[in-house]
Motif scaffolding. Structure first.
Motif, short mmCIF file in Angstrom:
data_model
loop_
_atom_site.label_atom_id
_atom_site.label_comp_id
_atom_site.label_asym_id
_atom_site.label_seq_id
_atom_site.Cartn_x
_atom_site.Cartn_y
_atom_site.Cartn_z
N TRP A 91 96.35 12.18 22.77
CA TRP A 91 97.77 12.98 23.01
C TRP A 91 98.11 13.17 24.52
O TRP A 91 99.26 13.45 24.76
N PHE A 98 104.64 15.93 22.94
CA PHE A 98 104.10 17.15 22.59
C PHE A 98 104.02 18.29 23.62
O PHE A 98 103.68 18.21 24.75
N PRO A 103 98.24 19.21 18.94
CA PRO A 103 97.39 17.92 18.51
C PRO A 103 96.11 18.15 18.69
O PRO A 103 95.07 17.72 17.93
N GLU A 106 94.97 20.18 15.53
CA GLU A 106 95.10 19.67 14.45
C GLU A 106 94.18 18.39 14.20
O GLU A 106 93.50 18.14 13.25
N SER A 107 93.58 17.78 15.40
CA SER A 107 92.63 16.77 15.30
C SER A 107 91.21 17.21 14.86
O SER A 107 90.25 16.41 14.34
N LEU A 123 102.59 14.85 9.57
CA LEU A 123 101.41 13.72 9.03
C LEU A 123 101.85 12.79 8.05
O LEU A 123 101.01 12.09 7.60
N ARG A 153 103.41 9.63 16.33
CA ARG A 153 103.26 10.30 15.20
C ARG A 153 102.26 9.34 14.28
O ARG A 153 101.66 10.06 13.55
N ARG A 155 99.79 7.95 15.75
CA ARG A 155 98.42 8.37 16.15
C ARG A 155 97.95 9.63 15.67
O ARG A 155 96.81 9.84 15.03
N ARG A 156 98.91 10.58 15.57
CA ARG A 156 98.57 11.82 14.91
C ARG A 156 98.04 11.46 13.41
O ARG A 156 96.96 12.02 13.10
N GLN A 157 98.70 10.77 12.53
CA GLN A 157 98.34 10.55 11.21
C GLN A 157 97.06 9.81 11.06
O GLN A 157 96.52 9.70 9.92
#
Length: 283
Positions: A91, A98, A103, A106-107, A123, A153, A155-157
């Protein structure tokens, strides 16, 4: 104007807590530790509190020696945490996307409980939904900027498909779904994706709060409750330009009770999936 303090990752917070616990168990003050290591009090304090975000293994080893920790397994565990805490997350390449350190937490969460009254949880958003939302809600027009949001987004998922994926429980108000009908293609894709994710048995639960629930406590706004294996839970409230993190036990308990209340007002899991599939089909 003062700089906003950076959030500590779960690993960094755990390292701080462990080092402080070991110092106290050794009966030492910060002054004692500083004299024993021949460092300044400020350096010891900064490593312990997390102001110094990335202490080296050499520095942590010196503190463990001073505190008399001889258990090799525990020492190696703390060294591993030190190395991991020093790594930059993906991130950091998306600082323009962001506004805060969300993140990071969250990760590292083991469970994520999220409620959204107006939009689809990040997500679970499809690329076409992300593009539509970025253009409409954020008024972004530059294709390059939009693509960066879509990429970030995605990458977050990835946390939902990794070996240490968290359990995700998303409660979404029906209003967020019904708004999609204005864009049929996006509606079919997004509603279908939500149903597929909830049906895959991959640790994702999706429930919809129907209009028949009337005015309810969740009307005040969205929130994300994150649980961790090595730290206390954190609630995240997203703002327009930044976010608010709540960590006090009474605050996180209040939001956990609120989430449970919203679950009780929602359609059951099977009913929610059926509603989503019907919405996708009718679009």
């Amino acid at each position: 104007m003062t700089d906003t303090p950076r959030r500590l990752s779960v690993r960094r917070r755990r390292l701080s807590e462990e080092l402080r616990s070991l110092r106290l168990a050794a009966g030492m003050t910060l002054d004692d530790a500083a004299k024993a290591t021949e460092w300044s009090v400020g350096k010891v304090s900064n490593i312990e509190t997390g102001v110094r975000l990335r202490p080296s293994v050499v520095e942590v080893r010196a503190l463990l020696d001073v505190y008399g920790l001889t258990d090799e397994r525990r020492r190696e565990s703390l060294f591993a945490i030190t190395r991991q805490a020093g790594k930059k997350g993906w991130w950091t390449k998306y600082g323009d996307v962001f506004p805060d350190e969300f993140p990071v937490l969250e990760s590292e969460a083991t469970a994520i409980s999220t409620y959204e009254p107006m939009i689809i949880p990040g997500l679970l958003q499809t690329p076409s939904y992300v593009e539509l939302f970025t253009r409409s809600a954020n008024l972004v027009r530059d294709p390059v900027d939009i693509q960066r949001v879509v990429d970030a987004r995605r990458r977050r998922q990835e946390i939902l498909t990794g070996p240490d994926r968290p359990n995700l429980w998303a409660v979404v108000d029906a209003g967020a779904i019904e708004r999609l009908r204005a864009t049929p293609e996006v509606c079919r894709e997004q509603a279908g994706h939500l149903a597929d994710m909830a049906d895959d048995g991959n640790g994702v639960t999706v429930q919809v709060v129907p209009f028949s629930a009337g005015i309810h406590a969740g009307a005040k706004g969205s929130f994300v409750l994150m649980d961790f294996s090595a730290a206390d839970p954190v609630v995240y409230l997203e703002m327009d330009q930044d976010g608010l993190f709540l960590e006090e036990s009474d605050e996180t308990t209040r939001y956990r009770n609120l989430f449970n209340h919203l679950v009780s007002r929602s359609l059951g899991v099977d009913e929610s999936v059926a509603y989503l599939r019907e919405t996708a089909k009718a679009a």
